[in-house]
Every structure is written in C-alpha cells, then in structure tokens.
Design a protein around this motif. Structure first.
Motif, PDB file in Angstrom:
ATOM      1  N   VAL A 247       5.539  29.331 -19.224  1.00 16.94           N
ATOM      2  CA  VAL A 247       6.436  29.893 -20.202  1.00 16.94           C
ATOM      3  C   VAL A 247       6.368  30.444 -21.068  1.00 16.94           C
ATOM      4  O   VAL A 247       7.346  31.333 -21.267  1.00 16.94           O
ATOM      5  CB  VAL A 247       7.310  28.793 -20.109  1.00 16.94           C
ATOM      6  CG1 VAL A 247       8.453  28.299 -21.122  1.00 16.94           C
ATOM      7  CG2 VAL A 247       7.753  27.723 -18.509  1.00 16.94           C
ATOM      8  N   VAL A 248       5.035  29.691 -21.980  1.00 22.01           N
ATOM      9  CA  VAL A 248       5.437  30.825 -22.985  1.00 22.01           C
ATOM     10  C   VAL A 248       4.466  32.675 -22.644  1.00 22.01           C
ATOM     11  O   VAL A 248       5.002  33.641 -23.270  1.00 22.01           O
ATOM     12  CB  VAL A 248       3.504  30.477 -23.989  1.00 22.01           C
ATOM     13  CG1 VAL A 248       3.138  31.293 -25.243  1.00 22.01           C
ATOM     14  CG2 VAL A 248       4.227  28.859 -24.338  1.00 22.01           C
TER      15      VAL A 248
ATOM     16  N   ALA B 262       5.548  34.121 -19.891  1.00 23.03           N
ATOM     17  CA  ALA B 262       6.725  34.935 -19.507  1.00 23.03           C
ATOM     18  C   ALA B 262       7.712  35.368 -21.149  1.00 23.03           C
ATOM     19  O   ALA B 262       8.203  36.889 -20.897  1.00 23.03           O
ATOM     20  CB  ALA B 262       7.351  34.001 -18.411  1.00 23.03           C
ATOM     21  N   MET B 263       7.605  34.301 -21.893  1.00 22.61           N
ATOM     22  CA  MET B 263       8.580  34.764 -23.446  1.00 22.61           C
ATOM     23  C   MET B 263       8.030  36.346 -23.707  1.00 22.61           C
ATOM     24  O   MET B 263       8.677  37.026 -23.858  1.00 22.61           O
ATOM     25  CB  MET B 263       8.912  33.870 -24.147  1.00 22.61           C
ATOM     26  CG  MET B 263       9.694  32.613 -23.063  1.00 22.61           C
ATOM     27  SD  MET B 263      11.471  32.962 -22.651  1.00 22.61           S
ATOM     28  CE  MET B 263      10.778  33.120 -20.535  1.00 22.61           C
ATOM     29  N   LEU B 264       7.036  35.465 -24.029  1.00 19.55           N
ATOM     30  CA  LEU B 264       5.713  36.597 -24.766  1.00 19.55           C
ATOM     31  C   LEU B 264       5.815  38.240 -23.553  1.00 19.55           C
ATOM     32  O   LEU B 264       6.784  39.348 -24.453  1.00 19.55           O
ATOM     33  CB  LEU B 264       4.259  36.411 -25.215  1.00 19.55           C
ATOM     34  CG  LEU B 264       4.704  35.317 -26.479  1.00 19.55           C
ATOM     35  CD1 LEU B 264       2.881  34.732 -26.577  1.00 19.55           C
ATOM     36  CD2 LEU B 264       5.299  35.947 -27.136  1.00 19.55           C
TER      37      LEU B 264
ATOM     38  N   TYR C 201       9.692  39.150 -22.762  1.00 20.54           N
ATOM     39  CA  TYR C 201      11.021  39.442 -23.393  1.00 20.54           C
ATOM     40  C   TYR C 201      10.729  40.612 -24.660  1.00 20.54           C
ATOM     41  O   TYR C 201      11.109  41.096 -25.793  1.00 20.54           O
ATOM     42  CB  TYR C 201      11.366  38.191 -24.676  1.00 20.54           C
ATOM     43  CG  TYR C 201      12.923  37.616 -23.093  1.00 20.54           C
ATOM     44  CD1 TYR C 201      13.943  38.786 -22.656  1.00 20.54           C
ATOM     45  CD2 TYR C 201      12.567  36.858 -22.574  1.00 20.54           C
ATOM     46  CE1 TYR C 201      14.438  38.263 -21.794  1.00 20.54           C
ATOM     47  CE2 TYR C 201      13.082  36.956 -21.202  1.00 20.54           C
ATOM     48  CZ  TYR C 201      14.237  36.730 -21.058  1.00 20.54           C
ATOM     49  OH  TYR C 201      14.707  36.425 -20.223  1.00 20.54           O
TER      50      TYR C 201
ATOM     51  N   ARG D  34      10.637  43.911 -16.190  1.00 19.60           N
ATOM     52  CA  ARG D  34      10.297  42.024 -15.909  1.00 19.60           C
ATOM     53  C   ARG D  34      10.577  41.409 -14.894  1.00 19.60           C
ATOM     54  O   ARG D  34      10.027  41.254 -14.363  1.00 19.60           O
ATOM     55  CB  ARG D  34      11.715  41.506 -16.423  1.00 19.60           C
ATOM     56  CG  ARG D  34      11.518  41.464 -18.865  1.00 19.60           C
ATOM     57  CD  ARG D  34      12.591  39.422 -18.995  1.00 19.60           C
ATOM     58  NE  ARG D  34      13.465  40.659 -19.030  1.00 19.60           N
ATOM     59  CZ  ARG D  34      14.086  41.959 -20.108  1.00 19.60           C
ATOM     60  NH1 ARG D  34      13.257  42.388 -21.028  1.00 19.60           N
ATOM     61  NH2 ARG D  34      15.327  42.627 -20.158  1.00 19.60           N
TER      62      ARG D  34
ATOM     63  N   CYS E 259      10.614  30.610 -13.789  1.00 14.31           N
ATOM     64  CA  CYS E 259      10.564  31.959 -15.220  1.00 14.31           C
ATOM     65  C   CYS E 259      11.059  32.964 -15.082  1.00 14.31           C
ATOM     66  O   CYS E 259      12.381  33.519 -15.380  1.00 14.31           O
ATOM     67  CB  CYS E 259       9.882  31.909 -15.825  1.00 14.31           C
ATOM     68  SG  CYS E 259       9.489  30.449 -16.478  1.00 14.31           S
TER      69      CYS E 259
ATOM     70  N   MET F 184      14.320  35.337 -15.613  1.00 10.91           N
ATOM     71  CA  MET F 184      15.051  36.406 -16.143  1.00 10.91           C
ATOM     72  C   MET F 184      15.285  37.594 -14.881  1.00 10.91           C
ATOM     73  O   MET F 184      15.508  38.729 -15.729  1.00 10.91           O
ATOM     74  CB  MET F 184      13.362  36.828 -16.288  1.00 10.91           C
ATOM     75  CG  MET F 184      12.840  36.223 -17.413  1.00 10.91           C
ATOM     76  SD  MET F 184      11.108  36.417 -18.107  1.00 10.91           S
ATOM     77  CE  MET F 184      10.380  36.211 -16.626  1.00 10.91           C
TER      78      MET F 184
END
Length: 294
Positions: A65-66, A68-70, A73, A85, A152, A156
């Motif tokens: 998750v970390v 994927a966000m970093l 995005y 993405r 995730c 996205m």
C-alpha cells in the motif's frame, strides 16, 4: 483356565504377524511423499505461529500500500498520470513478490535464533522438508500480499484487458517467481549470524535488484551498463510478462527495450525461476547441514 488362556492369546499380537495400521503405511510411503507431508505440517505450523504473532504479517501487507501510494501518486503524475498508474501495477506486483523474500529471511532467522531449528533436529524430519515448509507457508503470505497489491491497483484505476485465463497465468507466474525468491531468503537467513543481520541482508540487495529494472521506468533510460543489467534482470521480465498477460500498454513516451528477455518475458522469467530454485535449494540444504552440525 483354557478360556482365560484363549482370551489372552487373542489380545496378544503375534510377533511374526505382519505390521498393520499407520506404521505399515508410513513404512511404505515413498520418500517424496514423506517430505511433502512433513513440509505441509511445518507450513501449517508457520501459518499458525504467524496468526498468533501478526505484527510481521501486518507489515508485509502494509508495504504494498505504501509503495502504491508513493510511486503511483508522488512520482506517477510526472511520469504519465493515470496511464502510468495502470502501467506500473505490473511492476508493483513484481516488486511485491520479490520483497516477500525478506519475510522468509526474517521468519527463518527468528526460528534459528529462538532454538526452534534445534528442536526440529531432534525429530526424524528431512532437512529439505523443514526449509520447504518455510517457503511454502511464505508462498501463502505472498498470495495475501498480491491480493492487497491488486486491490490497490484496482482502486487506482488499473484494469486487466485480457481474459481470466491470461490473468490467472500471470498470477501463477508471479507466485512461481516468489517461490524462487523465497529460497534466496532461506539462504540469506542461514548465512546471517542473527536476526538483525538477516533483516539487513534481506533488504540491502533487493532495492538495487528491484529498481535497476523496467518495473517502474523504462530500462532504456538508464545510463551505461545499467540499461543492459535492467534488460536481463528477471524483475524486468516478470513485469513485462504481467503486462503482456494483463494487456497493459506503456504510457506515451516510454522507450521499450527489444532484447531477448523483453521479446520472451514469460519464458525468461520461468527459466530464471527454475534456475534459482535449483541453485538455492542446493545451497540452502548444504548450509543448513553445516550450520546445524556445529
């Protein structure tokens, strides 16, 4: 008196009678089946131990998750936005299955440090079964990590554009590669002197292997020999094979590599996985024998 003697004779088995029951079945069981059965028991033990101490599992599931966000995005908007993405999910899956290696390393190093391996040595258990039980249980953990990563990606905006058989083939290839990488984690745990060193060694080589690849960027954009390293990196071929199976195309402006692994990503990833399993099963069994014989 005769009746009492007959009853005792009926209750007392003859010494020359053939063995029956579980002992006879175990004696006739082939060595391969015995190793598989012992591995299944040890894998179940590892999973039960994990459920009772879920801290490591939570960290393993939070990590995708970390990233994927970093990557999606923080860096993704400058690399192509929504198109990037969708493209990077396959690379994120490749990174996820590779990073489960650290889970194997830490889990086995913990058992070694706590003396569990010494207890297992007192039992008639195959060396390969003990190590196979560890990698099998971590394969189940990898399935959970892949599920989180896929979720995730769906959130996205990523979508596969092929049929269910192609998607299933991609997932199975990722799990095969994860199983191969787990055996590297086993070897790292066996050469490390303690769990702290094992945790560091488990990560220090994974970062360059993962990021010197085409998992998140075009390998052609890397300078000098790094481009060649990225082209033959199995992380690159796994990410490329997943994009092929999922039908995801690169965003505009991405320069694609045309080396042999890029043309045959699934075949190259499978060959690398089989080679890694063969090499590190041998090395891990040898190292386990030399370490536990002290």
């Amino acid at each position: 008196m005769t009746a009492t003697t007959d009853v005792r004779s009926a209750r007392t088995p003859r010494r020359d009678a053939p063995a029956t029951g579980p002992r006879r079945t175990r004696a006739r069981r082939s060595p391969v089946l015995r190793v598989l059965a012992e591995s299944a028991d040890l894998a179940l033990r590892n999973l039960l131990h994990l459920l009772r101490n879920p801290g490591l599992l939570i960290a393993c599931l939070a990590e995708p998750v970390v990233y994927a966000m970093l990557i999606g995005y923080v860096f993704g908007n400058s690399l192509g936005g929504p198109a990037y993405r969708s493209y990077m999910v396959s690379g994120l899956l490749a990174q996820t299955v590779a990073f489960t290696t650290t889970f194997t390393t830490v889990g086995l190093a913990r058992d070694l440090e706590q003396g569990m391996i010494d207890r297992f040595r007192a039992l008639p258990i195959s060396r390969v079964a003990l190590l196979l039980g560890r990698t099998t249980s971590d394969l189940a953990t990898c399935v959970a990590s892949v599920t989180v990563t896929t979720t995730c990606g769906l959130l996205m905006g990523w979508r596969p554009h092929t049929g269910p058989f192609e998607v299933a083939a991609g997932v199975l290839l990722a799990l095969l590669f994860s199983f191969a990488m787990s055996w590297i984690g086993v070897f790292v745990a066996l050469v490390a002197p303690n769990i702290q060193v094992a945790g560091s060694l488990g990560l220090i080589w994974l970062f360059p292997v993962t990021f010197i690849s085409s998992a998140f960027v075009s390998g052609s954009s890397l300078p000098g020999p790094l481009s060649t390293v990225a082209a033959w990196n199995p992380i690159t071929s796994l990410a490329g094979a997943l994009r092929m199976f999922f039908g995801n195309t690169p965003p505009p402006g991405f320069r694609m590599q045309h080396d042999w692994p890029a043309q045959h990503p699934a075949l190259y990833t499978t060959a690398c996985s089989v080679l890694l399993i063969a090499v590190f099963v041998t090395l891990s069994t040898w190292r386990y024998r030399t370490r536990t014989s002290r």
